[in-house]
Design a protein around this motif. Structure first.
Motif, short mmCIF file in Angstrom:
data_model
loop_
_atom_site.label_atom_id
_atom_site.label_comp_id
_atom_site.label_asym_id
_atom_site.label_seq_id
_atom_site.Cartn_x
_atom_site.Cartn_y
_atom_site.Cartn_z
N GLN A 110 7.01 -11.53 -12.73
CA GLN A 110 5.58 -11.06 -12.61
C GLN A 110 4.99 -12.20 -10.93
O GLN A 110 3.83 -11.33 -11.33
N ASP A 111 4.80 -13.13 -11.44
CA ASP A 111 4.25 -13.95 -10.37
C ASP A 111 4.39 -13.02 -8.86
O ASP A 111 3.56 -12.86 -8.09
N HIS A 112 5.37 -13.22 -8.61
CA HIS A 112 5.81 -12.26 -7.63
C HIS A 112 5.52 -11.08 -7.04
O HIS A 112 4.55 -10.34 -6.44
N ALA A 113 5.03 -10.28 -8.48
CA ALA A 113 4.20 -8.99 -8.25
C ALA A 113 2.93 -9.01 -7.51
O ALA A 113 2.36 -8.66 -7.35
N ASP A 114 2.46 -10.27 -8.74
CA ASP A 114 0.57 -9.92 -8.60
C ASP A 114 1.19 -11.05 -7.57
O ASP A 114 -0.53 -10.20 -6.67
N ASP A 115 1.12 -11.23 -6.75
CA ASP A 115 0.63 -12.37 -5.81
C ASP A 115 1.51 -11.87 -4.42
O ASP A 115 0.25 -10.77 -3.37
N ASP B 249 -0.57 -8.59 -1.94
CA ASP B 249 -0.79 -9.32 -0.79
C ASP B 249 -0.48 -8.50 1.08
O ASP B 249 -0.96 -7.60 0.98
N ALA B 250 1.05 -7.72 0.37
CA ALA B 250 1.59 -7.11 0.67
C ALA B 250 0.40 -5.54 1.03
O ALA B 250 1.08 -4.82 1.93
N ILE B 251 1.06 -4.74 0.02
CA ILE B 251 -0.47 -3.86 -0.04
C ILE B 251 -1.85 -4.06 0.69
O ILE B 251 -2.24 -2.92 1.36
N ALA B 252 -2.20 -5.25 0.08
CA ALA B 252 -4.14 -4.85 0.80
C ALA B 252 -3.10 -5.61 2.80
O ALA B 252 -4.68 -5.17 2.98
N ALA B 253 -2.62 -5.59 2.76
CA ALA B 253 -2.19 -5.55 4.26
C ALA B 253 -2.41 -4.65 5.10
O ALA B 253 -2.39 -4.51 6.10
N SER B 254 -1.30 -3.76 4.49
CA SER B 254 -1.28 -2.38 4.81
C SER B 254 -0.23 -2.96 6.29
O SER B 254 -0.33 -1.76 7.09
N GLU C 138 12.52 -7.60 -1.64
CA GLU C 138 12.55 -8.84 -2.42
C GLU C 138 12.14 -8.94 -4.16
O GLU C 138 13.25 -9.71 -4.70
N LEU C 139 11.59 -8.06 -4.17
CA LEU C 139 11.30 -7.83 -5.54
C LEU C 139 12.38 -6.76 -6.60
O LEU C 139 12.94 -8.08 -7.74
N THR C 140 13.21 -6.53 -5.28
CA THR C 140 14.23 -5.37 -5.99
C THR C 140 15.36 -6.80 -5.85
O THR C 140 16.31 -6.93 -7.17
N GLU C 141 16.00 -7.98 -5.24
CA GLU C 141 16.74 -8.57 -5.21
C GLU C 141 16.45 -9.33 -6.92
O GLU C 141 17.24 -9.95 -6.99
N LEU C 142 15.35 -9.65 -6.60
CA LEU C 142 14.63 -10.70 -7.82
C LEU C 142 15.54 -9.88 -9.28
O LEU C 142 15.60 -10.23 -10.39
N PHE C 143 14.77 -8.73 -9.54
CA PHE C 143 15.06 -7.67 -10.53
C PHE C 143 17.08 -8.31 -10.66
O PHE C 143 17.30 -7.91 -12.09
#
Length: 55
Positions: free
Chosen positions: A20-25, A29-34, A45-50
């Motif tokens: 959750q922390d990784h997704a939140d931060d 940030d990656a989405i906001a950076a476009s 990274e998120l899929t690896e964590l899953f």
């Protein structure tokens, strides 16, 4: 036996908090950076964590 189950449950909750922390931060940030490259990297990274959490 009950103590072992309690420890496993607590660790599972910590793993969820990490994802959750990784997704939140990071993902936010990656989405906001476009930046498509950053978005892909963070998604990987998120899929690896899953994958790690589901083992």
């Amino acid at each position: 036996m009950h103590q072992t189950l309690a420890v496993r449950s607590a660790l599972a909750q910590v793993e969820v908090l990490i994802v959750q922390d990784h997704a939140d931060d990071c993902i936010e940030d990656a989405i906001a950076a476009s930046d498509p490259d950053a978005q892909q990297q963070k998604f990987r990274e998120l899929t690896e964590l899953f994958e790690k959490v589901c083992r």
